[in-house]
Scaffold this active site. Structure first.
Site, PDB file in Angstrom:
ATOM      1  N   GLU A 126      -4.539  71.707  56.944  1.00  0.00           N
ATOM      2  CA  GLU A 126      -4.644  71.356  55.521  1.00  0.00           C
ATOM      3  C   GLU A 126      -6.080  70.965  55.213  1.00  0.00           C
ATOM      4  O   GLU A 126      -6.716  70.331  56.047  1.00  0.00           O
ATOM      5  CB  GLU A 126      -3.792  70.109  55.206  1.00  0.00           C
ATOM      6  N   LYS A 128      -8.912  68.641  54.017  1.00  0.00           N
ATOM      7  CA  LYS A 128      -9.004  67.182  53.883  1.00  0.00           C
ATOM      8  C   LYS A 128      -9.673  66.915  52.539  1.00  0.00           C
ATOM      9  O   LYS A 128     -10.874  67.138  52.365  1.00  0.00           O
ATOM     10  CB  LYS A 128      -9.834  66.595  55.032  1.00  0.00           C
ATOM     11  N   ARG A 149      -4.895  52.425  49.170  1.00  0.00           N
ATOM     12  CA  ARG A 149      -4.871  52.191  50.609  1.00  0.00           C
ATOM     13  C   ARG A 149      -5.378  50.781  50.948  1.00  0.00           C
ATOM     14  O   ARG A 149      -4.856  50.139  51.845  1.00  0.00           O
ATOM     15  CB  ARG A 149      -5.743  53.243  51.294  1.00  0.00           C
ATOM     16  N   LYS A 301      -2.209  69.034  61.775  1.00  0.00           N
ATOM     17  CA  LYS A 301      -1.063  68.157  62.054  1.00  0.00           C
ATOM     18  C   LYS A 301      -0.078  68.910  62.938  1.00  0.00           C
ATOM     19  O   LYS A 301       0.348  70.008  62.570  1.00  0.00           O
ATOM     20  CB  LYS A 301      -0.393  67.758  60.744  1.00  0.00           C
TER      21      LYS A 301
HETATM   22  S1  IVH Z   1      -3.052  62.859  56.619  1.00  0.00           S
HETATM   23  C1  IVH Z   1      -3.967  59.100  59.555  1.00  0.00           C
HETATM   24  N1  IVH Z   1      -3.868  64.819  55.162  1.00  0.00           N
HETATM   25  O1  IVH Z   1      -8.274  61.495  54.821  1.00  0.00           O
HETATM   26  C2  IVH Z   1      -3.963  59.407  58.130  1.00  0.00           C
HETATM   27  N2  IVH Z   1      -5.134  62.808  55.081  1.00  0.00           N
HETATM   28  O2  IVH Z   1      -9.462  59.705  57.114  1.00  0.00           O
HETATM   29  C3  IVH Z   1      -3.796  60.870  57.992  1.00  0.00           C
HETATM   30  N3  IVH Z   1      -6.997  62.888  53.503  1.00  0.00           N
HETATM   31  O3  IVH Z   1      -7.070  58.257  54.471  1.00  0.00           O
HETATM   32  C4  IVH Z   1      -3.444  61.185  56.636  1.00  0.00           C
HETATM   33  N4  IVH Z   1      -6.672  64.951  52.827  1.00  0.00           N
HETATM   34  O4  IVH Z   1      -7.188  59.673  52.431  1.00  0.00           O
HETATM   35  C5  IVH Z   1      -4.121  63.556  55.537  1.00  0.00           C
HETATM   36  N5  IVH Z   1      -4.414  66.670  53.892  1.00  0.00           N
HETATM   37  C6  IVH Z   1      -4.648  65.415  54.271  1.00  0.00           C
HETATM   38  C7  IVH Z   1      -5.721  64.666  53.737  1.00  0.00           C
HETATM   39  C8  IVH Z   1      -5.929  63.368  54.179  1.00  0.00           C
HETATM   40  C9  IVH Z   1      -7.413  63.875  52.701  1.00  0.00           C
HETATM   41  C10 IVH Z   1      -7.649  61.594  53.615  1.00  0.00           C
HETATM   42  C11 IVH Z   1      -6.723  60.415  53.525  1.00  0.00           C
HETATM   43  C12 IVH Z   1      -6.949  59.605  54.762  1.00  0.00           C
HETATM   44  C13 IVH Z   1      -8.221  60.172  55.233  1.00  0.00           C
HETATM   45  C14 IVH Z   1      -8.257  60.200  56.714  1.00  0.00           C
END
Ligand code: IVH
Length: 319
Positions: A126, A128, A149, A301
């Site tokens: 995905e 980010k 958060r 993931k």
């Molecule tokens: S999964 C462990 N999926 O990235 C947390 N996070 O540094 C994993 N983020 O705080 C969350 N896109 O704000 C995930 N597709 C995505 C994301 C994502 C942006 C941000 C989120 C998180 C940070 C991780």
């Protein structure tokens, strides 16, 4: 910061001078926090300035300034948002992977899970999103609370602001667990960011540095009617507290999110092996300029949620 001077040792001139400096400092911090979303001091330092100001004003009421930080409207301290304890901590990722790390990532997962040669490790790739993460709580399918958060353990209650974001459903469709906390990213598109800043320039308001700051500043307005005017968007990608398990794989979870009515990033893709994952990285990279919003990498993931659990993705710092 120097220690606060004892009140009994201060002349009125000194008190007046300190109150003037506090008014300037606090209003600067308010501006950085509320308008620029780029605070330069921590909450404790900010609170101590406000506390000192209050003490001086209480002892010398005739020296209270017309521009006293205590009287100011529209720029109130962070404490005005209620706090929300996250039942499941909101983690953040450390370093994003670069392409070379992908093979190593798969190898480490295989080793950790002690997998057979034949067993495939599927992952979902995905983008980010470069926005700010929020947590949305639904009870019996109805949106009841939104929280930032914060430090991961405790965030700010931004429920009323979240209600103004059209991407975020108020009522979920289909079968929904009694308690469902969905997490995702609030962001602003390049085009909307440019228009917002153009309008701000015309009306002589300070410009936002980038879409992320604009999104964060817009979500953290104390007046929800201001948030309502800001073009905020949302992608769902994760969950927090839930009253029953949601799916067996992350991919199925994303499908479920769509049925409930959440926007899911259309760039997300299933990868069956490291080669696929490298290709997904390249594809997202190629599309980057066309996405219309900022991303800062690709998140992988592990698809099987039971494996995620064994890997400690959910409960601890994710692997
Ligand atoms: S999964 C462990 N999926 O990235 C947390 N996070 O540094 C994993 N983020 O705080 C969350 N896109 O704000 C995930 N597709 C995505 C994301 C994502 C942006 C941000 C989120 C998180 C940070 C991780």
């Amino acid at each position: 910061m120097s220690a606060d001077k004892d009140l009994s040792e201060m002349t009125e001139i000194e008190v007046a001078s300190e109150l003037r400096q506090l008014a300037i400092k606090i209003s600067e911090h308010d501006r950085r926090y509320y308008q620029d979303d780029a605070p330069t001091v921590d909450d404790a330092t900010y609170d101590s300035l406000r506390r000192r100001n209050k003490i001086l004003e209480a002892a010398f009421p005739h020296l209270v300034r017309a521009d006293s930080p205590n009287k100011r409207v529209g720029a109130a301290p962070a404490a005005e948002f209620g706090k929300v304890q996250h039942a499941v901590p909101m983690l953040s990722l450390g370093n994003a992977f670069n392409e070379e790390d992908v093979h190593d990532f798969f190898a480490r997962i295989r080793r950790f899970l002690n997998l057979d040669e034949k067993e495939k490790v599927g992952v979902v790739a995905e983008p980010k999103i470069d926005g700010l993460s929020i947590s949305l709580r639904y009870e019996n399918a109805r949106f009841v609370r939104g929280a930032t958060r914060g430090d991961g353990q405790e965030g700010e209650n931004v429920t009323e602001n979240v209600r103004t974001i059209t991407d975020i459903p108020d009522m979920l469709s289909g079968t929904v667990p009694e308690i469902l906390e969905i997490r995702g990213e609030v962001y602003m598109s390049h085009a909307d960011f440019a228009t917002l800043n153009e309008n701000r320039e015309k009306s002589g308001e300070a410009l936002f540095a980038n879409p992320r700051n604009a999104a964060a500043g817009s979500l953290r307005q104390l007046d929800p009617s201001i948030t309502a005017e800001r073009p905020l968007r949302f992608f769902a990608y994760s969950w927090g507290e839930i009253s029953e398990s949601l799916a067996e794989t992350h991919w199925d979870f994303l499908e479920q999110l769509k049925i409930w009515g959440f926007p899911v990033n259309p760039e997300a893709g299933q990868c069956m092996n490291a080669k696929d994952a490298v290709a997904a990285h390249a594809r997202i990279g190629d599309n980057r300029a066309r996405l219309g919003y900022d991303i800062d990498g690709v998140v992988y993931k592990v698809d099987r949620l039971d494996w995620q659990e064994r890997l400690g993705f959910v409960s601890r710092a994710p692997r």
